[in-house]
Design a protein around this motif. Structure first.
Motif, PDB file in Angstrom:
ATOM      1  N   SER A 220      25.655  54.616  55.188  1.00  0.00           N
ATOM      2  CA  SER A 220      27.010  54.517  55.029  1.00  0.00           C
ATOM      3  C   SER A 220      27.321  53.289  53.979  1.00  0.00           C
ATOM      4  O   SER A 220      26.394  52.405  54.040  1.00  0.00           O
ATOM      5  CB  SER A 220      27.439  54.278  56.264  1.00  0.00           C
ATOM      6  OG  SER A 220      28.883  53.643  56.093  1.00  0.00           O
ATOM      7  N   THR A 221      27.869  53.749  52.975  1.00  0.00           N
ATOM      8  CA  THR A 221      28.436  52.656  51.842  1.00  0.00           C
ATOM      9  C   THR A 221      29.380  51.531  52.746  1.00  0.00           C
ATOM     10  O   THR A 221      29.418  50.541  51.935  1.00  0.00           O
ATOM     11  CB  THR A 221      29.057  53.188  50.774  1.00  0.00           C
ATOM     12  OG1 THR A 221      30.063  54.079  51.162  1.00  0.00           O
ATOM     13  CG2 THR A 221      28.157  54.221  49.887  1.00  0.00           C
TER      14      THR A 221
ATOM     15  N   GLY B 250      30.147  58.959  46.530  1.00  0.00           N
ATOM     16  CA  GLY B 250      31.321  59.658  47.462  1.00  0.00           C
ATOM     17  C   GLY B 250      32.021  58.616  48.117  1.00  0.00           C
ATOM     18  O   GLY B 250      31.648  57.260  47.849  1.00  0.00           O
ATOM     19  N   SER B 251      32.824  59.114  48.920  1.00  0.00           N
ATOM     20  CA  SER B 251      33.752  57.901  49.744  1.00  0.00           C
ATOM     21  C   SER B 251      32.944  57.378  50.754  1.00  0.00           C
ATOM     22  O   SER B 251      33.319  56.291  51.144  1.00  0.00           O
ATOM     23  CB  SER B 251      34.908  58.785  50.401  1.00  0.00           C
ATOM     24  OG  SER B 251      34.445  59.846  51.329  1.00  0.00           O
ATOM     25  N   ASN B 252      31.996  58.024  51.314  1.00  0.00           N
ATOM     26  CA  ASN B 252      31.201  57.249  52.735  1.00  0.00           C
ATOM     27  C   ASN B 252      29.679  57.062  52.158  1.00  0.00           C
ATOM     28  O   ASN B 252      29.069  56.468  52.987  1.00  0.00           O
ATOM     29  CB  ASN B 252      31.478  58.123  53.830  1.00  0.00           C
ATOM     30  CG  ASN B 252      32.814  58.220  54.274  1.00  0.00           C
ATOM     31  OD1 ASN B 252      33.519  57.067  54.436  1.00  0.00           O
ATOM     32  ND2 ASN B 252      33.207  59.395  54.791  1.00  0.00           N
TER      33      ASN B 252
END
Length: 403
Positions: A167-168, A246-248
């Protein structure tokens, strides 16, 4: 290895420093005059900032550059011995460790067998010990002499790749397919029990994608898809020269894309017919074993295919076709400059041929007209180079890296 002698976090840079360091690190500028041109700053401002970076120990003069009619400019470069990054590239059954200096030079590497299922405490404790031993120069398996690290080479942090989603937002591992006991684990928290230093964590395919971009001769602004096919299947995406997560953090995860026409083969995610369940190294070994052949690794299968074993050849070829079929959608959608294959199956010409033929058959001609399909140029250490690059990009940014 204590924080006071061989371990210390990197300092945070000011925006003024970063403005100079960025073109130096990219190679766009290697002199004061070139920096003035690249940044738009006045020569006097550039000279003042460069002198300050030299005093701080971040930049060094390496000689004289090429003259263009006047006085020969003095070359500038990042000072490599300003610190070391402990790079850890974990796989399902093996791991690579490296010490890379602040100029991006790999000083030592080590490759060992490892069982990721042993759990985060045991695996990461072992990883920290490997880095510690390489710094101490206590093992002949390091690829450099003890003295080459130098007295000023202080460990500044860790950069870790894992064979699962990260997870970012939290830097925690999320729902990994082949890492039992790792779900929700913070690699940073575990490693920092050993040494309180910054830890950057990423998916292993992302690290190889970044490593390939900067070691494979690609344009620094390239759009690239990197596919790692080993025990499992992973993918890293480079968009305009930068890693895209990406977003996550899940961008590029093709392992659970359904293969068209696939049978009801169960996958670890709970679905059936996923690419990972059909075309990964583990899936191929399982099929060979079900057919009654004593094969324990995908490397053994590749060796059999090279010897024209009919089933091994067919299974590996089909894996390439299935992988190429999934990638065709990505190529049509993303229109990359390069598609790069890595992981153990990239060593099989049969697999690579299956990917290539399917891509050219299933993609629009306009999508493949300029597409380069390559096998990675840095199979062994690409993940280590990518790990260092990601850490150093953060260390040389305004935000920096935090413990």
């Amino acid at each position: 290895m204590t924080k006071s002698d061989t371990a210390r976090p990197p300092q945070r840079h000011s925006p003024q420093n970063v403005e100079i360091l960025t073109p130096l690190r990219s190679g766009r500028a290697t002199s004061r005059a070139a920096l003035a041109k690249a940044t738009g700053l006045s020569p006097s401002t550039v000279a003042s900032r460069v002198d300050e970076l030299i005093r701080q120990g971040h930049v060094i003069e390496t000689g004289q550059g090429e003259s263009r009619g006047g006085r020969r400019p003095r070359d500038l470069t990042i000072r490599g011995d300003a610190g070391l990054v402990g790079c850890i590239d974990l796989g399902v059954d093996r791991a690579s460790f490296g010490l890379i200096d602040f100029a991006g030079v790999l000083l030592a590497e080590r490759h060992v067998s490892l069982d990721i299922a042993a759990g985060p405490n045991e695996v990461l404790g072992f990883a920290a010990a490997q880095i510690r031993d390489m710094i101490d120069g206590g093992s002949p398996s390091s690829s450099v002499e003890d003295s080459s690290l130098g007295e000023q080479s202080i460990l500044r942090g860790f950069s870790v790749g894992v064979p699962g989603p990260v997870s970012t937002a939290t830097s925690r591992i999320v729902a990994p397919s082949r890492m039992p006991g790792w779900n929700g684990v913070s690699v940073a928290e575990v490693l920092q029990r050993e040494v309180h230093l910054p830890v950057v964590v990423n998916n292993d395919a992302n690290l190889m994608a970044v490593g390939e971009l900067f070691s494979g001769g690609a344009d620094a602004s390239a759009n690239q898809v990197f596919v790692k096919v080993g025990s499992g299947i992973g993918c890293g995406i480079i968009s305009r020269g930068e890693l895209f997560t990406g977003s996550n953090g899940w961008a590029g995860d093709i392992s659970h894309v359904s293969v068209p026409g696939a049978g009801a083969v169960p996958c670890s995610c709970g679905r059936t017919g996923c690419l990972d369940a059909m075309a990964s190294g583990n899936a191929l070994v399982r099929e060979m074993q079900l057919a009654g052949h004593e094969v324990n690794s995908v490397e053994e299968m590749i060796a059999l295919a090279r010897d024209a074993h009919p089933l091994a050849t067919r299974l590996i070829r089909n894996a390439g076709v299935m992988t190429g079929g999934v990638l065709a959608t990505i190529v049509n959608f993303f229109n990359p400059d390069r598609l790069v294959l890595g992981g153990v199956l990239a060593d099989s010409s049969v697999f690579v041929a299956g990917v290539r033929s399917t891509l050219f058959a299933d993609c629009l001609p306009m999508a493949t007209e300029q597409l380069s399909i390559d096998v990675t140029s840095d199979q062994r250490t690409g993940g280590l180079h990518g790990a260092a690059r990601i850490f150093l990009d953060r260390a040389f940014s305004v935000e920096g890296v935090e413990s």
